[in-house]
Design a protein around this motif. Structure first.
Motif, PDB file in Angstrom:
ATOM      1  N   GLU A 365       0.822  -1.202   0.000  1.00 27.57           N
ATOM      2  CA  GLU A 365       0.000   0.000   0.000  1.00 27.57           C
ATOM      3  C   GLU A 365       0.865   1.265   0.000  1.00 27.57           C
ATOM      4  O   GLU A 365       0.639   2.194  -0.762  1.00 27.57           O
ATOM      5  CB  GLU A 365      -0.910  -0.026   1.233  1.00 27.57           C
ATOM      6  CG  GLU A 365      -1.964   1.040   1.210  1.00 27.57           C
ATOM      7  CD  GLU A 365      -2.710   1.137   2.537  1.00 27.57           C
ATOM      8  OE1 GLU A 365      -2.657   0.166   3.333  1.00 27.57           O
ATOM      9  OE2 GLU A 365      -3.317   2.189   2.781  1.00 27.57           O
ATOM     10  N   ARG A 366       1.891   1.260   0.872  1.00 23.66           N
ATOM     11  CA  ARG A 366       2.751   2.446   0.979  1.00 23.66           C
ATOM     12  C   ARG A 366       3.517   2.699  -0.332  1.00 23.66           C
ATOM     13  O   ARG A 366       3.646   3.821  -0.801  1.00 23.66           O
ATOM     14  CB  ARG A 366       3.728   2.255   2.148  1.00 23.66           C
ATOM     15  CG  ARG A 366       4.381   3.531   2.665  1.00 23.66           C
ATOM     16  CD  ARG A 366       3.434   4.376   3.516  1.00 23.66           C
ATOM     17  NE  ARG A 366       2.708   5.359   2.723  1.00 23.66           N
ATOM     18  CZ  ARG A 366       3.041   6.648   2.601  1.00 23.66           C
ATOM     19  NH1 ARG A 366       4.090   7.123   3.227  1.00 23.66           N
ATOM     20  NH2 ARG A 366       2.322   7.464   1.883  1.00 23.66           N
ATOM     21  N   ARG A 368       2.627   1.756  -3.337  1.00 21.28           N
ATOM     22  CA  ARG A 368       1.682   2.236  -4.361  1.00 21.28           C
ATOM     23  C   ARG A 368       1.391   3.716  -4.170  1.00 21.28           C
ATOM     24  O   ARG A 368       1.267   4.464  -5.138  1.00 21.28           O
ATOM     25  CB  ARG A 368       0.368   1.446  -4.290  1.00 21.28           C
ATOM     26  CG  ARG A 368       0.471   0.079  -4.922  1.00 21.28           C
ATOM     27  CD  ARG A 368      -0.896  -0.484  -5.328  1.00 21.28           C
ATOM     28  NE  ARG A 368      -0.690  -1.806  -5.914  1.00 21.28           N
ATOM     29  CZ  ARG A 368      -0.883  -2.954  -5.261  1.00 21.28           C
ATOM     30  NH1 ARG A 368      -1.343  -2.946  -4.018  1.00 21.28           N
ATOM     31  NH2 ARG A 368      -0.653  -4.101  -5.867  1.00 21.28           N
ATOM     32  N   GLN A 369       1.302   4.153  -2.903  1.00 18.20           N
ATOM     33  CA  GLN A 369       1.064   5.578  -2.656  1.00 18.20           C
ATOM     34  C   GLN A 369       2.223   6.418  -3.177  1.00 18.20           C
ATOM     35  O   GLN A 369       2.019   7.457  -3.806  1.00 18.20           O
ATOM     36  CB  GLN A 369       0.859   5.827  -1.151  1.00 18.20           C
ATOM     37  CG  GLN A 369      -0.483   5.298  -0.651  1.00 18.20           C
ATOM     38  CD  GLN A 369      -0.558   5.232   0.871  1.00 18.20           C
ATOM     39  OE1 GLN A 369       0.454   5.395   1.576  1.00 18.20           O
ATOM     40  NE2 GLN A 369      -1.742   4.974   1.403  1.00 18.20           N
ATOM     41  N   HIS A 370       3.454   5.965  -2.921  1.00 21.21           N
ATOM     42  CA  HIS A 370       4.614   6.704  -3.440  1.00 21.21           C
ATOM     43  C   HIS A 370       4.547   6.810  -4.967  1.00 21.21           C
ATOM     44  O   HIS A 370       4.777   7.882  -5.544  1.00 21.21           O
ATOM     45  CB  HIS A 370       5.916   5.985  -3.050  1.00 21.21           C
ATOM     46  CG  HIS A 370       6.264   6.122  -1.595  1.00 21.21           C
ATOM     47  ND1 HIS A 370       6.957   5.149  -0.907  1.00 21.21           N
ATOM     48  CD2 HIS A 370       6.005   7.107  -0.705  1.00 21.21           C
ATOM     49  CE1 HIS A 370       7.125   5.545   0.354  1.00 21.21           C
ATOM     50  NE2 HIS A 370       6.555   6.725   0.501  1.00 21.21           N
ATOM     51  N   ASP A 372       1.934   6.494  -6.923  1.00 28.37           N
ATOM     52  CA  ASP A 372       0.800   7.336  -7.337  1.00 28.37           C
ATOM     53  C   ASP A 372       1.147   8.824  -7.226  1.00 28.37           C
ATOM     54  O   ASP A 372       0.798   9.617  -8.106  1.00 28.37           O
ATOM     55  CB  ASP A 372      -0.441   7.049  -6.476  1.00 28.37           C
ATOM     56  CG  ASP A 372      -1.081   5.710  -6.840  1.00 28.37           C
ATOM     57  OD1 ASP A 372      -0.682   5.133  -7.875  1.00 28.37           O
ATOM     58  OD2 ASP A 372      -1.947   5.244  -6.080  1.00 28.37           O
ATOM     59  N   MET A 373       1.813   9.188  -6.122  1.00 28.31           N
ATOM     60  CA  MET A 373       2.190  10.605  -5.961  1.00 28.31           C
ATOM     61  C   MET A 373       3.119  11.027  -7.093  1.00 28.31           C
ATOM     62  O   MET A 373       2.976  12.133  -7.643  1.00 28.31           O
ATOM     63  CB  MET A 373       2.875  10.823  -4.607  1.00 28.31           C
ATOM     64  CG  MET A 373       1.928  10.759  -3.422  1.00 28.31           C
ATOM     65  SD  MET A 373       2.759  11.232  -1.879  1.00 28.31           S
ATOM     66  CE  MET A 373       3.210   9.662  -1.177  1.00 28.31           C
ATOM     67  N   ARG A 376       1.204  11.488 -10.277  1.00 30.25           N
ATOM     68  CA  ARG A 376       0.405  12.709 -10.226  1.00 30.25           C
ATOM     69  C   ARG A 376       1.286  13.935 -10.465  1.00 30.25           C
ATOM     70  O   ARG A 376       0.924  14.837 -11.229  1.00 30.25           O
ATOM     71  CB  ARG A 376      -0.264  12.785  -8.844  1.00 30.25           C
ATOM     72  CG  ARG A 376      -1.195  13.931  -8.684  1.00 30.25           C
ATOM     73  CD  ARG A 376      -2.014  13.777  -7.406  1.00 30.25           C
ATOM     74  NE  ARG A 376      -2.675  15.035  -7.093  1.00 30.25           N
ATOM     75  CZ  ARG A 376      -3.325  15.261  -5.955  1.00 30.25           C
ATOM     76  NH1 ARG A 376      -3.380  14.315  -5.032  1.00 30.25           N
ATOM     77  NH2 ARG A 376      -3.902  16.417  -5.734  1.00 30.25           N
ATOM     78  N   THR A 452       6.157  10.570   3.729  1.00 26.23           N
ATOM     79  CA  THR A 452       5.770  11.529   2.685  1.00 26.23           C
ATOM     80  C   THR A 452       4.308  11.377   2.292  1.00 26.23           C
ATOM     81  O   THR A 452       3.834  10.270   2.029  1.00 26.23           O
ATOM     82  CB  THR A 452       6.648  11.340   1.430  1.00 26.23           C
ATOM     83  OG1 THR A 452       8.006  11.592   1.785  1.00 26.23           O
ATOM     84  CG2 THR A 452       6.230  12.293   0.319  1.00 26.23           C
ATOM     85  N   GLU A 453       3.592  12.508   2.266  1.00 28.63           N
ATOM     86  CA  GLU A 453       2.217  12.531   1.784  1.00 28.63           C
ATOM     87  C   GLU A 453       2.124  13.566   0.664  1.00 28.63           C
ATOM     88  O   GLU A 453       3.030  14.388   0.494  1.00 28.63           O
ATOM     89  CB  GLU A 453       1.240  12.903   2.921  1.00 28.63           C
ATOM     90  CG  GLU A 453       1.248  11.936   4.106  1.00 28.63           C
ATOM     91  CD  GLU A 453       0.753  10.529   3.773  1.00 28.63           C
ATOM     92  OE1 GLU A 453       0.078  10.355   2.733  1.00 28.63           O
ATOM     93  OE2 GLU A 453       1.045   9.610   4.562  1.00 28.63           O
ATOM     94  N   TRP A 454       1.025  13.581  -0.047  1.00 26.31           N
ATOM     95  CA  TRP A 454       0.888  14.479  -1.195  1.00 26.31           C
ATOM     96  C   TRP A 454       1.175  15.955  -0.872  1.00 26.31           C
ATOM     97  O   TRP A 454       1.864  16.632  -1.638  1.00 26.31           O
ATOM     98  CB  TRP A 454      -0.476  14.307  -1.866  1.00 26.31           C
ATOM     99  CG  TRP A 454      -0.654  15.284  -2.976  1.00 26.31           C
ATOM    100  CD1 TRP A 454      -1.492  16.354  -3.011  1.00 26.31           C
ATOM    101  CD2 TRP A 454       0.084  15.325  -4.219  1.00 26.31           C
ATOM    102  NE1 TRP A 454      -1.354  17.056  -4.194  1.00 26.31           N
ATOM    103  CE2 TRP A 454      -0.381  16.439  -4.952  1.00 26.31           C
ATOM    104  CE3 TRP A 454       1.101  14.529  -4.774  1.00 26.31           C
ATOM    105  CZ2 TRP A 454       0.118  16.782  -6.210  1.00 26.31           C
ATOM    106  CZ3 TRP A 454       1.597  14.878  -6.033  1.00 26.31           C
ATOM    107  CH2 TRP A 454       1.112  15.988  -6.733  1.00 26.31           C
TER     108      TRP A 454
END
Ligand SMILES: *Cc1c(COP(=O)(O)O)cnc(C)c1O
Length: 477
Positions: A365-366, A368-370, A372-373, A376, A452-454
């Motif tokens: 999950e983590r 994939r978030q990286h 995806d960011m 984007r 790190t978040e968006w």
């Protein structure tokens, strides 16, 4: 330090760590000190008398912290990440407390057997072939050295270890022009010689051109050299290019060359089935390395090295003096024979803690978030009028540059981007680094820190845009 004093000081250290994680985002990402600033604060002589732990904690905050670049800062986008996580830090503390030197099975059976098992877990998680055996090394540089030493011995019928290389035809090694500097260093250390490293041309995506590889091998054969190994990169350091493994594997097969796969950073993404295309053809590889200490939440150092035929590695590196012989002999795995160093840290413990604490799904999950960011941000860069992407973005690394419409002189654009990078890093709000692609200066934006978040990504991107336009306006006026 008495046990009670240790308990109190160690609790304090853990509080310090928890506070650090909570407040690291408020610090400048890249240390804002000048060369010599820290040195000037350190006494010339060690203390003769014991100092209280209070003094050490005070100086840690006062002298050391301002001189640290914060790799665990959520706005750290430089190099590749060296992301850590609380479970990894806990395990690292426990490893230090155990203080075991895990060179052979007998010197800590649990360390050896846990390493065997977590490496099987990793193999499964990444989708590597069943036959591959794993060993933890300190860094990818060392793992690749082991690969090149094995290749060297195989190519010389195990004579180089005995006679040296002076009686051998020159060995040659191949990698792309975009390969990591550690390949060149390893070629030097292995005695193969830098002149015998062939840097193969790349295509427009910065991946190795297999036809050029084939030609270089043929040319070397014709010139009486002995081609020994190819190092294919899955995720180059410059731009995360992915060398075409199936074509390279076929060439290695045809010519009987060792194929080592360097996936130091991108290897972590293989836990996501949608990215396994990157290692199509891996069955033919002889060895593979990736760094859980880069993008798998395991604090530095921890590099996972996999080999198809461990016997080659053992024949290359095992040595058994009398004082290392143990009753169990060959019946057990002695990891001292699986690498260069004799002494080994208990690194498997932190991998075990990380994998179990996150769960494979949590790790996926983590990551994939990286990714995806990064995708984007890539869309935002593409959509902007005056920034341009300079390489494909298959995972979570972007290479781009600022290019105002009215500017066409390449040297001037390089200088402008260099200036932009410095001005952004000097704010302390984020930290980015650069590379050159086709000779051009490009800014690397690498997403992968644990926290790190968006909004962190977006803030850094806004800062870049703002600073770029200020610089551009200065130039125009
Ligand atoms: C980071 C990196 C390396 C070197 O890793 P170390 O573990 O620091 O030796 C090698 N190859 C690639 C592709 C890398 O990105």
């Amino acid at each position: 330090m008495t046990p009670d004093e240790f308990r109190a000081a160690a609790h304090r250290a853990v509080d310090w760590m928890a506070d650090y994680f909570e407040t690291v985002a408020d610090r400048p990402v890249r240390a804002q000190v000048r060369p010599g600033d820290i040195l000037a604060q350190l006494p010339d002589h060690p203390p003769q008398a014991a100092e209280p732990i209070d003094a050490l904690f005070a100086d840690l905050d006062r002298i050391i912290l301002p001189g640290m670049t914060h790799w665990q800062h959520p706005s750290f986008f430089a190099y590749f990440p060296a992301n850590s996580s609380p479970p990894s830090v806990i395990a690292e503390m426990l490893t230090a407390a155990l203080g075991a030197q895990c060179m052979s099975w007998q010197t800590s059976p649990a360390a050896t057997e846990l390493e065997q098992q977590v490496m099987i877990w990793l193999r499964t998680m990444l989708g590597l072939p069943d036959g591959f055996e794993g060993v933890i090394q300190d860094t990818a540089s060392t793992a690749t050295l082991c690969a090149l030493l094995s290749a060297r011995e195989k190519a010389t019928g195990y004579r180089a270890n005995v006679d040296g290389l002076s009686n051998q035809a020159a060995l040659t090694v191949y990698c792309s022009r975009e390969c990591h500097s550690s390949i060149e260093k390893d070629v030097m250390v292995a005695g193969i010689g830098r002149e015998n490293l062939r840097k193969i041309a790349v295509d427009e995506s910065f991946a190795m051109q297999p036809e050029d590889l084939e030609q270089a091998i043929r040319d070397d054969r014709a010139a009486g050299k002995t081609p020994a190994a190819v190092v294919a990169a899955i995720g180059t350091t410059g731009s995360s290019a992915i060398d075409p493994l199936p074509a390279i594997a076929k060439i290695c097969d045809r010519h009987g060359l060792w194929l080592h796969v360097d996936a130091a950073w991108a290897g972590s993404a293989l836990i996501l089935p949608e990215h396994r295309y990157m290692i199509e053809g891996i069955e033919r590889a002889d060895s593979f390395v990736f760094n859980p200490h880069k993008w798998l939440f395991t604090n530095f150092d921890c590099s996972a090295y996999f080999i198809r035929d461990p016997d080659t590695l053992l024949r290359t590196l095992s040595i058994l003096p009398e004082y290392l012989k143990t009753r169990e002999g060959e019946a057990v795995r002695n990891y001292r024979d699986w690498g260069v160093q004799l002494g080994r840290r208990f690194r498997a413990l932190k991998l075990w803690f990380v994998i179990r604490s996150f769960g494979v799904a949590g790790l996926q999950e983590r990551l994939r978030q990286h990714i995806d960011m990064a995708q984007r941000l890539a869309r935002d860069v593409e959509a902007s009028d005056d920034f341009e992407l300079m390489a494909p973005v298959p995972l979570a690394l972007l290479c781009f540059r600022y290019r105002p419409a009215e500017m066409s002189d390449e040297t001037q654009i390089d200088a402008l981007n260099e200036q932009l990078l410095e001005s952004v890093n000097d704010t302390g709000a984020t930290y980015l680094t650069h590379t050159r692609l086709n000779g051009r200066f490009v800014i690397r934006f690498s997403i992968g820190q644990t926290m790190t978040e968006w909004p962190h990504v977006e803030d850094a991107w806004r800062l870049l845009q703002r600073s770029a336009r200020e610089l551009g306006a200065q130039l125009a006026s």
